[in-house]
Scaffold this motif. Structure first.
Motif, short mmCIF file in Angstrom:
data_model
loop_
_atom_site.label_atom_id
_atom_site.label_comp_id
_atom_site.label_asym_id
_atom_site.label_seq_id
_atom_site.Cartn_x
_atom_site.Cartn_y
_atom_site.Cartn_z
N ASN A 1 0.82 -1.21 0.00
CA ASN A 1 0.00 0.00 0.00
C ASN A 1 0.86 1.26 0.00
O ASN A 1 0.59 2.20 -0.75
CB ASN A 1 -0.91 0.01 1.23
CG ASN A 1 -2.07 -0.96 1.07
OD1 ASN A 1 -2.34 -1.43 -0.03
ND2 ASN A 1 -2.75 -1.24 2.17
N ILE B 1 -5.49 9.26 3.26
CA ILE B 1 -6.85 8.73 3.29
C ILE B 1 -7.81 9.88 3.62
O ILE B 1 -7.59 10.59 4.60
CB ILE B 1 -6.96 7.62 4.35
CG1 ILE B 1 -6.01 6.46 3.99
CG2 ILE B 1 -8.40 7.13 4.49
CD1 ILE B 1 -5.73 5.50 5.13
N ILE C 1 -11.86 2.15 6.34
CA ILE C 1 -10.63 1.68 5.70
C ILE C 1 -10.37 0.18 5.89
O ILE C 1 -9.75 -0.46 5.05
CB ILE C 1 -9.43 2.56 6.15
CG1 ILE C 1 -8.54 2.84 4.97
CG2 ILE C 1 -8.65 1.98 7.29
CD1 ILE C 1 -9.13 3.72 3.94
N PHE D 1 -13.34 -2.30 0.45
CA PHE D 1 -13.39 -0.83 0.40
C PHE D 1 -12.11 -0.23 -0.17
O PHE D 1 -11.00 -0.61 0.21
CB PHE D 1 -13.64 -0.23 1.79
CG PHE D 1 -13.67 1.28 1.77
CD1 PHE D 1 -14.79 1.95 1.33
CD2 PHE D 1 -12.53 1.99 2.13
CE1 PHE D 1 -14.80 3.35 1.26
CE2 PHE D 1 -12.53 3.39 2.06
CZ PHE D 1 -13.67 4.05 1.63
N ARG D 2 -12.28 0.72 -1.09
CA ARG D 2 -11.16 1.53 -1.58
C ARG D 2 -11.60 2.99 -1.57
O ARG D 2 -12.70 3.31 -2.00
CB ARG D 2 -10.76 1.11 -3.01
CG ARG D 2 -10.51 -0.40 -3.15
CD ARG D 2 -9.87 -0.74 -4.47
NE ARG D 2 -8.47 -0.32 -4.49
CZ ARG D 2 -7.78 -0.04 -5.58
NH1 ARG D 2 -8.37 -0.11 -6.76
NH2 ARG D 2 -6.52 0.33 -5.51
N ALA D 3 -10.72 3.86 -1.10
CA ALA D 3 -11.12 5.26 -0.92
C ALA D 3 -11.27 5.99 -2.26
O ALA D 3 -10.64 5.62 -3.26
CB ALA D 3 -10.10 5.96 -0.03
N ILE E 1 -8.25 7.26 -4.26
CA ILE E 1 -7.48 6.20 -4.91
C ILE E 1 -8.21 5.69 -6.16
O ILE E 1 -7.60 5.40 -7.19
CB ILE E 1 -7.26 5.03 -3.92
CG1 ILE E 1 -6.48 5.50 -2.69
CG2 ILE E 1 -6.59 3.85 -4.59
CD1 ILE E 1 -5.17 6.18 -2.98
N GLY F 1 -5.97 -2.89 -7.38
CA GLY F 1 -6.23 -3.26 -5.99
C GLY F 1 -7.56 -3.95 -5.85
O GLY F 1 -8.38 -3.95 -6.77
N THR F 2 -7.76 -4.57 -4.69
CA THR F 2 -8.99 -5.32 -4.45
C THR F 2 -9.76 -4.81 -3.24
O THR F 2 -10.92 -5.13 -3.06
CB THR F 2 -8.65 -6.80 -4.14
OG1 THR F 2 -7.77 -6.84 -3.02
CG2 THR F 2 -7.97 -7.46 -5.32
N GLY F 3 -9.10 -4.05 -2.39
CA GLY F 3 -9.75 -3.62 -1.16
C GLY F 3 -9.87 -4.74 -0.14
O GLY F 3 -10.68 -4.67 0.78
N GLY G 1 -6.87 -6.18 1.21
CA GLY G 1 -5.61 -6.26 1.96
C GLY G 1 -5.74 -5.87 3.43
O GLY G 1 -5.41 -6.65 4.32
N LEU G 2 -6.24 -4.65 3.67
CA LEU G 2 -6.32 -4.18 5.06
C LEU G 2 -7.36 -4.97 5.86
O LEU G 2 -7.19 -5.17 7.06
CB LEU G 2 -6.65 -2.69 5.10
CG LEU G 2 -5.51 -1.76 4.69
CD1 LEU G 2 -5.98 -0.31 4.71
CD2 LEU G 2 -4.31 -1.93 5.62
N THR H 1 0.55 8.77 5.15
CA THR H 1 -0.15 7.82 6.01
C THR H 1 0.86 7.00 6.79
O THR H 1 1.92 6.66 6.26
CB THR H 1 -0.99 6.86 5.13
OG1 THR H 1 -1.85 7.63 4.31
CG2 THR H 1 -1.81 5.89 5.98
N1 ADP Z 1 -0.65 3.86 2.57
C1 ADP Z 1 -1.85 4.26 2.12
N2 ADP Z 1 -2.02 5.51 1.64
C2 ADP Z 1 -3.22 5.92 1.18
N3 ADP Z 1 -4.33 5.15 1.15
C3 ADP Z 1 -4.22 3.91 1.62
C4 ADP Z 1 -3.00 3.39 2.12
N4 ADP Z 1 -3.21 2.12 2.52
C5 ADP Z 1 -4.51 1.85 2.26
N5 ADP Z 1 -5.13 2.92 1.72
C6 ADP Z 1 -6.54 3.02 1.33
O1 ADP Z 1 -7.21 1.88 1.86
C7 ADP Z 1 -7.82 1.15 0.81
C8 ADP Z 1 -7.84 -0.30 1.15
O2 ADP Z 1 -6.53 -0.84 1.14
P1 ADP Z 1 -6.32 -2.37 0.85
O3 ADP Z 1 -7.28 -3.10 1.70
O4 ADP Z 1 -4.89 -2.71 0.97
O5 ADP Z 1 -6.83 -2.54 -0.63
P2 ADP Z 1 -6.15 -2.21 -2.05
O6 ADP Z 1 -4.74 -1.79 -1.84
O7 ADP Z 1 -6.28 -3.46 -2.81
O8 ADP Z 1 -7.00 -1.12 -2.62
C9 ADP Z 1 -7.02 1.50 -0.41
O9 ADP Z 1 -7.74 1.30 -1.60
C10 ADP Z 1 -6.71 2.97 -0.17
O10 ADP Z 1 -7.87 3.74 -0.48
#
Ligand code: ADP
Ligand code: MG
Lengths: 129, 303
Positions: B189, B222, B230, B235-237, B240, B247-249, B251-252, B276
Protein backbone atom coordinates in the motif's frame (compact mmCIF):
# COMPACT_ATOMS: atom_id res chain seq x y z
CA UNK A 1 31.42 -40.46 -19.47
CA UNK A 2 28.51 -41.53 -21.61
CA UNK A 3 25.82 -38.88 -21.62
CA UNK A 4 23.06 -41.41 -22.11
CA UNK A 5 23.94 -43.26 -18.93
CA UNK A 6 24.00 -40.04 -17.04
CA UNK A 7 20.52 -38.96 -18.04
CA UNK A 8 18.15 -38.79 -15.08
CA UNK A 9 14.59 -40.03 -15.31
CA UNK A 10 11.72 -38.10 -13.80
CA UNK A 11 8.33 -39.62 -13.09
CA UNK A 12 5.56 -37.04 -13.50
CA UNK A 13 2.31 -37.98 -11.78
CA UNK A 14 -0.27 -35.43 -12.87
CA UNK A 15 -3.88 -35.73 -13.98
CA UNK A 16 -4.32 -32.47 -15.89
CA UNK A 17 -3.46 -33.37 -19.47
CA UNK A 18 -2.57 -29.88 -20.60
CA UNK A 19 -0.12 -29.57 -17.73
CA UNK A 20 1.36 -33.01 -18.38
CA UNK A 21 2.28 -31.92 -21.91
CA UNK A 22 4.02 -28.77 -20.85
CA UNK A 23 5.81 -30.20 -17.82
CA UNK A 24 7.20 -33.11 -19.78
CA UNK A 25 8.27 -31.04 -22.77
CA UNK A 26 9.94 -28.55 -20.46
CA UNK A 27 11.76 -31.30 -18.54
CA UNK A 28 12.86 -32.98 -21.78
CA UNK A 29 14.19 -29.67 -22.99
CA UNK A 30 16.28 -29.53 -19.82
CA UNK A 31 17.77 -32.91 -20.70
CA UNK A 32 15.75 -35.28 -18.55
CA UNK A 33 13.98 -38.48 -19.49
CA UNK A 34 10.33 -38.25 -18.58
CA UNK A 35 7.79 -40.91 -17.65
CA UNK A 36 4.20 -39.78 -17.09
CA UNK A 37 1.21 -41.29 -15.41
CA UNK A 38 -2.15 -39.98 -14.23
CA UNK A 39 -2.96 -42.66 -11.65
CA UNK A 40 -1.32 -43.93 -8.48
CA UNK A 41 -1.29 -47.52 -9.70
CA UNK A 42 0.20 -46.50 -13.06
CA UNK A 43 2.89 -44.54 -11.24
CA UNK A 44 3.76 -47.48 -8.98
CA UNK A 45 4.00 -49.71 -12.03
CA UNK A 46 6.46 -47.26 -13.59
CA UNK A 47 8.45 -47.27 -10.37
CA UNK A 48 8.78 -51.06 -10.63
CA UNK A 49 9.67 -51.14 -14.30
CA UNK A 50 11.97 -48.16 -14.70
CA UNK A 51 14.80 -46.62 -12.81
CA UNK A 52 13.22 -43.41 -11.54
CA UNK A 53 15.53 -40.73 -10.12
CA UNK A 54 12.98 -38.10 -9.19
CA UNK A 55 9.22 -37.80 -8.67
CA UNK A 56 7.00 -34.83 -9.59
CA UNK A 57 3.71 -35.50 -7.83
CA UNK A 58 0.30 -33.83 -7.97
CA UNK A 59 -2.06 -34.46 -5.06
CA UNK A 60 -5.29 -35.14 -6.92
CA UNK A 61 -4.93 -37.88 -9.50
CA UNK A 62 -7.32 -39.87 -11.63
CA UNK A 63 -9.04 -42.60 -9.65
CA UNK A 64 -9.77 -42.86 -5.98
CA UNK A 65 -6.17 -42.86 -4.76
CA UNK A 66 -4.27 -39.63 -4.22
CA UNK A 67 -0.68 -38.50 -3.88
CA UNK A 68 -0.56 -39.22 -0.15
CA UNK A 69 -1.25 -42.89 -0.83
CA UNK A 70 1.42 -42.97 -3.52
CA UNK A 71 3.98 -41.34 -1.20
CA UNK A 72 3.12 -43.75 1.62
CA UNK A 73 3.93 -46.74 -0.58
CA UNK A 74 7.12 -45.21 -1.97
CA UNK A 75 8.48 -44.22 1.43
CA UNK A 76 7.87 -47.71 2.82
CA UNK A 77 9.98 -49.31 0.08
CA UNK A 78 13.71 -49.44 0.91
CA UNK A 79 14.62 -49.20 -2.77
CA UNK A 80 12.56 -46.05 -3.33
CA UNK A 81 12.48 -44.19 -0.08
CA UNK A 82 15.44 -41.94 -0.89
CA UNK A 83 14.13 -40.77 -4.26
CA UNK A 84 13.37 -37.05 -3.94
CA UNK A 85 9.68 -36.10 -4.31
CA UNK A 86 8.33 -32.65 -5.15
CA UNK A 87 4.63 -32.34 -4.48
CA UNK A 88 3.32 -29.75 -6.95
CA UNK A 89 -0.35 -29.22 -6.30
CA UNK A 90 -3.02 -26.59 -6.11
CA UNK A 91 -4.41 -27.66 -2.79
CA UNK A 92 -2.86 -26.01 0.19
CA UNK A 93 -4.79 -27.37 3.10
CA UNK A 94 -2.67 -27.57 6.19
CA UNK A 95 -3.46 -31.20 6.98
CA UNK A 96 -2.39 -32.34 3.52
CA UNK A 97 0.83 -30.36 3.58
CA UNK A 98 1.47 -31.78 7.03
CA UNK A 99 0.81 -35.33 5.85
CA UNK A 100 3.32 -34.93 3.01
CA UNK A 101 5.94 -33.38 5.27
CA UNK A 102 5.54 -36.18 7.79
CA UNK A 103 5.97 -38.74 5.02
CA UNK A 104 9.22 -37.00 4.15
CA UNK A 105 8.66 -35.41 0.73
CA UNK A 106 11.44 -33.05 -0.32
CA UNK A 107 9.34 -29.97 -1.10
CA UNK A 108 5.73 -28.82 -1.45
CA UNK A 109 4.71 -26.25 -4.05
CA UNK A 110 1.39 -24.55 -4.74
CA UNK A 111 1.36 -24.59 -8.54
CA UNK A 112 -0.07 -21.19 -9.21
CA UNK A 113 2.31 -19.49 -6.78
CA UNK A 114 5.51 -20.55 -8.52
CA UNK A 115 7.10 -20.09 -11.90
CA UNK A 116 7.65 -23.33 -13.74
CA UNK A 117 11.29 -22.35 -14.31
CA UNK A 118 11.84 -21.94 -10.58
CA UNK A 119 10.52 -25.41 -9.82
CA UNK A 120 12.62 -26.94 -12.58
CA UNK A 121 15.63 -24.98 -11.31
CA UNK A 122 15.10 -26.57 -7.89
CA UNK A 123 14.90 -30.01 -9.50
CA UNK A 124 18.17 -29.43 -11.32
CA UNK A 125 19.82 -28.30 -8.11
CA UNK A 126 18.88 -31.53 -6.44
CA UNK A 127 19.58 -33.92 -9.30
CA UNK A 128 22.63 -32.47 -10.93
CA UNK A 129 24.77 -31.49 -7.98
CA UNK B 1 -16.47 -26.43 32.92
CA UNK B 2 -16.90 -26.76 36.68
CA UNK B 3 -13.59 -24.99 37.21
CA UNK B 4 -14.59 -22.04 35.02
CA UNK B 5 -17.94 -21.77 36.75
CA UNK B 6 -16.37 -22.09 40.20
CA UNK B 7 -14.24 -19.08 39.35
CA UNK B 8 -17.46 -17.17 38.71
CA UNK B 9 -16.92 -16.98 34.93
CA UNK B 10 -19.24 -17.92 32.07
CA UNK B 11 -18.73 -21.13 30.16
CA UNK B 12 -19.72 -21.97 26.63
CA UNK B 13 -19.02 -24.72 24.13
CA UNK B 14 -20.24 -25.77 20.72
CA UNK B 15 -18.68 -29.19 20.88
CA UNK B 16 -21.30 -31.06 22.91
CA UNK B 17 -23.06 -34.08 21.47
CA UNK B 18 -26.52 -34.71 22.82
CA UNK B 19 -29.41 -37.05 22.07
CA UNK B 20 -32.85 -36.10 20.85
CA UNK B 21 -35.94 -37.71 22.35
CA UNK B 22 -36.11 -40.03 19.37
CA UNK B 23 -32.55 -41.18 20.07
CA UNK B 24 -30.79 -39.43 17.18
CA UNK B 25 -27.68 -37.44 17.98
CA UNK B 26 -27.25 -33.71 17.54
CA UNK B 27 -24.58 -31.14 18.13
CA UNK B 28 -25.35 -28.69 20.88
CA UNK B 29 -24.21 -25.20 21.78
CA UNK B 30 -24.40 -24.60 25.49
CA UNK B 31 -23.66 -21.46 27.46
CA UNK B 32 -23.86 -21.23 31.23
CA UNK B 33 -23.46 -17.88 32.97
CA UNK B 34 -23.45 -17.12 36.66
CA UNK B 35 -25.72 -14.36 37.89
CA UNK B 36 -24.07 -12.54 40.75
CA UNK B 37 -25.14 -10.32 43.57
CA UNK B 38 -21.93 -8.45 44.30
CA UNK B 39 -19.42 -11.30 44.53
CA UNK B 40 -21.85 -14.07 45.37
CA UNK B 41 -23.29 -16.28 42.70
CA UNK B 42 -27.03 -16.50 43.23
CA UNK B 43 -27.93 -18.73 40.33
CA UNK B 44 -26.86 -19.79 36.85
CA UNK B 45 -28.56 -19.24 33.52
CA UNK B 46 -28.05 -21.87 30.85
CA UNK B 47 -28.91 -21.68 27.17
CA UNK B 48 -28.71 -24.64 24.81
CA UNK B 49 -29.32 -24.76 21.10
CA UNK B 50 -29.28 -27.48 18.46
CA UNK B 51 -26.56 -26.34 16.04
CA UNK B 52 -26.30 -29.43 13.86
CA UNK B 53 -27.56 -27.48 10.86
CA UNK B 54 -25.15 -24.62 11.55
CA UNK B 55 -22.25 -27.01 11.61
CA UNK B 56 -23.39 -28.65 8.39
CA UNK B 57 -23.56 -25.32 6.58
CA UNK B 58 -20.17 -24.42 7.95
CA UNK B 59 -18.70 -27.63 6.63
CA UNK B 60 -20.34 -27.21 3.23
CA UNK B 61 -18.83 -23.73 2.97
CA UNK B 62 -15.37 -24.97 3.82
CA UNK B 63 -15.65 -27.72 1.27
CA UNK B 64 -16.81 -25.26 -1.33
CA UNK B 65 -13.83 -23.05 -0.67
CA UNK B 66 -11.39 -25.90 -0.99
CA UNK B 67 -13.05 -27.11 -4.17
CA UNK B 68 -13.06 -23.63 -5.65
CA UNK B 69 -9.42 -23.21 -4.79
CA UNK B 70 -8.49 -26.29 -6.71
CA UNK B 71 -10.86 -25.69 -9.59
CA UNK B 72 -9.87 -22.07 -10.12
CA UNK B 73 -6.20 -22.38 -9.52
CA UNK B 74 -5.64 -25.19 -11.98
CA UNK B 75 -6.74 -23.31 -15.11
CA UNK B 76 -4.96 -20.22 -13.80
CA UNK B 77 -1.76 -22.20 -13.40
CA UNK B 78 -2.19 -23.41 -16.98
CA UNK B 79 -2.51 -19.85 -18.30
CA UNK B 80 0.44 -18.70 -16.25
CA UNK B 81 2.79 -21.55 -17.03
CA UNK B 82 2.06 -21.62 -20.76
CA UNK B 83 2.68 -17.91 -21.04
CA UNK B 84 5.94 -18.40 -19.16
CA UNK B 85 6.81 -21.11 -21.65
CA UNK B 86 6.25 -18.73 -24.57
CA UNK B 87 8.14 -15.93 -22.86
CA UNK B 88 11.15 -18.12 -22.19
CA UNK B 89 11.40 -18.70 -25.95
CA UNK B 90 10.83 -22.44 -25.77
CA UNK B 91 8.42 -22.30 -28.69
CA UNK B 92 10.64 -20.09 -30.80
CA UNK B 93 11.47 -16.42 -30.93
CA UNK B 94 8.65 -13.89 -30.67
CA UNK B 95 8.46 -10.36 -31.95
CA UNK B 96 8.68 -7.55 -29.40
CA UNK B 97 4.99 -6.92 -29.78
CA UNK B 98 4.07 -10.58 -29.30
CA UNK B 99 6.22 -10.65 -26.19
CA UNK B 100 4.45 -7.54 -24.89
CA UNK B 101 1.04 -9.10 -25.34
CA UNK B 102 1.98 -12.39 -23.72
CA UNK B 103 3.50 -10.41 -20.87
CA UNK B 104 0.16 -8.70 -20.36
CA UNK B 105 -1.61 -12.07 -20.34
CA UNK B 106 0.87 -13.35 -17.80
CA UNK B 107 0.33 -10.31 -15.59
CA UNK B 108 -3.43 -10.76 -15.84
CA UNK B 109 -3.12 -14.40 -14.81
CA UNK B 110 -0.86 -13.52 -11.92
CA UNK B 111 -3.31 -10.87 -10.72
CA UNK B 112 -6.17 -13.33 -10.88
CA UNK B 113 -4.20 -15.86 -8.84
CA UNK B 114 -3.56 -13.14 -6.26
CA UNK B 115 -7.26 -12.37 -6.16
CA UNK B 116 -8.23 -16.03 -5.75
CA UNK B 117 -5.70 -16.38 -2.94
CA UNK B 118 -7.02 -13.24 -1.24
CA UNK B 119 -10.62 -14.45 -1.49
CA UNK B 120 -9.62 -17.84 -0.11
CA UNK B 121 -7.89 -16.18 2.80
CA UNK B 122 -10.96 -14.08 3.47
CA UNK B 123 -13.22 -17.11 3.58
CA UNK B 124 -10.80 -19.00 5.78
CA UNK B 125 -10.76 -16.17 8.23
CA UNK B 126 -14.52 -15.81 8.14
CA UNK B 127 -14.96 -19.53 8.71
CA UNK B 128 -12.63 -19.27 11.67
CA UNK B 129 -10.45 -21.90 10.10
CA UNK B 130 -7.22 -19.97 10.07
CA UNK B 131 -4.50 -21.35 12.30
CA UNK B 132 -1.82 -19.19 13.90
CA UNK B 133 1.43 -20.99 14.63
CA UNK B 134 3.91 -18.60 16.21
CA UNK B 135 7.62 -19.27 16.12
CA UNK B 136 10.45 -16.91 17.15
CA UNK B 137 11.29 -14.62 14.24
CA UNK B 138 13.59 -11.79 13.42
CA UNK B 139 11.13 -9.09 12.37
CA UNK B 140 13.73 -6.84 10.74
CA UNK B 141 14.83 -9.68 8.50
CA UNK B 142 11.20 -10.34 7.61
CA UNK B 143 10.60 -6.70 6.74
CA UNK B 144 13.71 -6.71 4.56
CA UNK B 145 12.60 -9.80 2.72
CA UNK B 146 9.11 -8.38 2.14
CA UNK B 147 10.69 -5.19 0.78
CA UNK B 148 12.63 -7.21 -1.78
CA UNK B 149 9.40 -8.08 -3.59
CA UNK B 150 8.81 -4.41 -4.31
CA UNK B 151 12.25 -3.41 -5.53
CA UNK B 152 11.11 -2.97 -9.16
CA UNK B 153 8.23 -0.63 -8.24
CA UNK B 154 10.37 1.25 -5.71
CA UNK B 155 13.02 1.86 -8.37
CA UNK B 156 10.40 2.75 -10.93
CA UNK B 157 8.87 5.43 -8.70
CA UNK B 158 12.23 6.56 -7.33
CA UNK B 159 10.96 6.08 -3.78
CA UNK B 160 13.33 6.54 -0.87
CA UNK B 161 13.26 3.77 1.72
CA UNK B 162 14.29 4.38 5.32
CA UNK B 163 14.61 1.53 7.78
CA UNK B 164 14.35 2.39 11.44
CA UNK B 165 14.94 -1.01 13.02
CA UNK B 166 15.84 -0.91 16.70
CA UNK B 167 19.16 -2.68 17.29
CA UNK B 168 19.40 -5.77 19.45
CA UNK B 169 15.70 -6.62 19.41
CA UNK B 170 15.12 -10.18 20.50
CA UNK B 171 13.09 -12.54 18.36
CA UNK B 172 9.31 -12.29 18.57
CA UNK B 173 7.09 -15.37 18.19
CA UNK B 174 4.89 -14.78 15.15
CA UNK B 175 3.30 -16.93 12.49
CA UNK B 176 5.74 -16.53 9.62
CA UNK B 177 3.22 -16.62 6.78
CA UNK B 178 0.81 -14.26 8.48
CA UNK B 179 3.52 -11.83 9.52
CA UNK B 180 4.83 -11.86 5.99
CA UNK B 181 1.33 -11.12 4.69
CA UNK B 182 1.08 -8.18 7.08
CA UNK B 183 4.40 -6.67 5.96
CA UNK B 184 3.58 -7.34 2.33
CA UNK B 185 0.21 -5.62 2.45
CA UNK B 186 1.37 -2.56 4.36
CA UNK B 187 4.46 -2.11 2.20
CA UNK B 188 2.45 -2.74 -0.97
CA UNK B 189 0.00 0.00 0.00
CA UNK B 190 2.75 2.46 0.90
CA UNK B 191 4.43 1.81 -2.46
CA UNK B 192 1.19 1.98 -4.48
CA UNK B 193 -0.28 5.04 -2.83
CA UNK B 194 2.81 7.24 -2.80
CA UNK B 195 3.70 9.33 -5.85
CA UNK B 196 7.17 9.44 -7.42
CA UNK B 197 10.12 10.49 -5.30
CA UNK B 198 8.20 9.98 -2.07
CA UNK B 199 9.60 8.39 1.04
CA UNK B 200 8.67 5.23 2.93
CA UNK B 201 9.82 4.62 6.49
CA UNK B 202 9.59 1.22 8.09
CA UNK B 203 10.02 1.11 11.84
CA UNK B 204 10.32 -1.77 14.28
CA UNK B 205 10.87 -1.01 17.94
CA UNK B 206 10.17 -2.05 21.49
CA UNK B 207 7.86 0.20 23.42
CA UNK B 208 7.30 -0.81 27.03
CA UNK B 209 6.00 -4.37 26.85
CA UNK B 210 5.08 -4.21 23.17
CA UNK B 211 6.73 -4.49 19.83
CA UNK B 212 5.52 -1.78 17.46
CA UNK B 213 5.82 -1.97 13.69
CA UNK B 214 5.14 1.09 11.58
CA UNK B 215 4.99 1.75 7.86
CA UNK B 216 4.90 5.44 6.99
CA UNK B 217 4.63 7.07 3.58
CA UNK B 218 4.44 10.57 2.11
CA UNK B 219 1.63 9.61 -0.25
CA UNK B 220 -1.95 10.41 -1.20
CA UNK B 221 -3.36 9.80 2.28
CA UNK B 222 -6.85 8.73 3.29
CA UNK B 223 -9.77 11.19 3.04
CA UNK B 224 -11.03 12.30 6.45
CA UNK B 225 -14.61 11.21 5.88
CA UNK B 226 -13.58 7.69 4.81
CA UNK B 227 -11.17 6.85 7.58
CA UNK B 228 -13.72 4.74 9.44
CA UNK B 229 -14.25 2.47 6.42
CA UNK B 230 -10.63 1.68 5.70
CA UNK B 231 -10.68 -1.82 7.22
CA UNK B 232 -13.95 -2.83 5.55
CA UNK B 233 -13.98 -5.64 3.06
CA UNK B 234 -13.55 -4.49 -0.58
CA UNK B 235 -13.39 -0.83 0.40
CA UNK B 236 -11.16 1.53 -1.58
CA UNK B 237 -11.12 5.26 -0.92
CA UNK B 238 -12.38 7.82 -3.48
CA UNK B 239 -9.03 9.54 -3.95
CA UNK B 240 -7.48 6.20 -4.91
CA UNK B 241 -10.34 5.12 -7.17
CA UNK B 242 -9.71 8.18 -9.32
CA UNK B 243 -6.19 7.02 -9.95
CA UNK B 244 -5.38 4.03 -12.08
CA UNK B 245 -3.91 1.79 -9.35
CA UNK B 246 -4.65 -1.94 -9.13
CA UNK B 247 -6.23 -3.26 -5.99
CA UNK B 248 -8.99 -5.32 -4.45
CA UNK B 249 -9.75 -3.62 -1.16
CA UNK B 250 -9.11 -6.90 0.64
CA UNK B 251 -5.61 -6.26 1.96
CA UNK B 252 -6.32 -4.18 5.06
CA UNK B 253 -9.41 -6.23 5.88
CA UNK B 254 -7.20 -9.32 5.97
CA UNK B 255 -4.43 -7.61 7.90
CA UNK B 256 -6.88 -6.40 10.53
CA UNK B 257 -8.51 -9.83 10.79
CA UNK B 258 -5.11 -11.44 11.31
CA UNK B 259 -4.02 -8.87 13.86
CA UNK B 260 -7.31 -9.20 15.77
CA UNK B 261 -7.12 -12.97 15.75
CA UNK B 262 -3.51 -12.84 16.93
CA UNK B 263 -4.56 -10.40 19.69
CA UNK B 264 -2.46 -7.53 18.48
CA UNK B 265 -3.52 -3.95 17.70
CA UNK B 266 -3.64 -1.98 14.45
CA UNK B 267 -4.22 1.74 13.93
CA UNK B 268 -3.21 4.52 11.57
CA UNK B 269 -2.72 8.25 11.12
CA UNK B 270 -3.30 9.88 7.78
CA UNK B 271 -3.73 13.24 6.14
CA UNK B 272 -4.75 13.63 2.53
CA UNK B 273 -1.87 14.48 0.23
CA UNK B 274 0.57 14.45 3.13
CA UNK B 275 0.91 10.81 3.97
CA UNK B 276 -0.15 7.82 6.01
CA UNK B 277 1.35 5.75 8.81
CA UNK B 278 0.06 2.32 9.76
CA UNK B 279 0.99 0.87 13.14
CA UNK B 280 0.77 -2.69 14.38
CA UNK B 281 1.66 -3.86 17.84
CA UNK B 282 1.99 -7.19 19.59
CA UNK B 283 2.98 -7.98 23.15
CA UNK B 284 6.63 -9.09 23.41
CA UNK B 285 5.25 -12.59 23.85
CA UNK B 286 4.16 -12.34 20.21
CA UNK B 287 1.09 -13.56 18.38
CA UNK B 288 -1.54 -15.54 20.20
CA UNK B 289 -1.56 -19.15 18.97
CA UNK B 290 -4.75 -20.48 17.36
CA UNK B 291 -5.18 -24.02 16.12
CA UNK B 292 -6.85 -24.19 12.73
CA UNK B 293 -7.08 -26.42 9.73
CA UNK B 294 -6.27 -24.09 6.88
CA UNK B 295 -3.05 -22.60 5.76
CA UNK B 296 -2.82 -19.04 4.54
CA UNK B 297 -2.16 -18.59 0.80
CA UNK B 298 0.61 -16.33 -0.25
CA UNK B 299 -0.59 -13.20 -1.91
CA UNK B 300 2.68 -11.84 -3.10
CA UNK B 301 1.04 -11.20 -6.39
CA UNK B 302 -1.57 -8.71 -5.21
CA UNK B 303 0.20 -5.44 -5.77
N1 ADP C 1 -0.65 3.86 2.57
C1 ADP C 1 -1.85 4.26 2.12
N2 ADP C 1 -2.02 5.51 1.64
C2 ADP C 1 -3.22 5.92 1.18
N3 ADP C 1 -4.33 5.15 1.15
C3 ADP C 1 -4.22 3.91 1.62
C4 ADP C 1 -3.00 3.39 2.12
N4 ADP C 1 -3.21 2.12 2.52
C5 ADP C 1 -4.51 1.85 2.26
N5 ADP C 1 -5.13 2.92 1.72
C6 ADP C 1 -6.54 3.02 1.33
O1 ADP C 1 -7.21 1.88 1.86
C7 ADP C 1 -7.82 1.15 0.81
C8 ADP C 1 -7.84 -0.30 1.15
O2 ADP C 1 -6.53 -0.84 1.14
P1 ADP C 1 -6.32 -2.37 0.85
O3 ADP C 1 -7.28 -3.10 1.70
O4 ADP C 1 -4.89 -2.71 0.97
O5 ADP C 1 -6.83 -2.54 -0.63
P2 ADP C 1 -6.15 -2.21 -2.05
O6 ADP C 1 -4.74 -1.79 -1.84
O7 ADP C 1 -6.28 -3.46 -2.81
O8 ADP C 1 -7.00 -1.12 -2.62
C9 ADP C 1 -7.02 1.50 -0.41
O9 ADP C 1 -7.74 1.30 -1.60
C10 ADP C 1 -6.71 2.97 -0.17
O10 ADP C 1 -7.87 3.74 -0.48
MG1 MG D 1 -3.46 -3.19 -0.62
Amino acid sequence: MNEKENKKTILVLEDESSLVDMISSKLKLEGFDVVVSATVDGGLKDMEEKKIDFIWLDHYLIGSKDGVEFTTVVKKNDKWKNIPIFVVSNTASMDKIKAYKELGVTRYYVKSDHRIDDIIGDIKNILLK
Amino acid sequence: MRKTLAEGKSFSTDELMNKRKNGSEYQEYTAISPVKDNENVIFYIGISQDITRHKEIDKAKTEFVSLASHQLRTPLAIIKWYSELLLSGDAGKMTVKQKDYINEMHRGGVRMIGLVNALLNVSRIELGKLGITPEPANLSAMANSALLDFVPQIKDKKLKIKKLFEKGLSKVPVDLKLMRAIFQNLISNAVKYTPEKGEIKIGIKKENSEIVISVADTGYGIPKNQKDKIFSKLFRADNIMKKDVDGTGLGLYLVKAIVDEARGRIWFESEENKGTTFYISFPLSGMHAVSGSKDFSEEKNVV
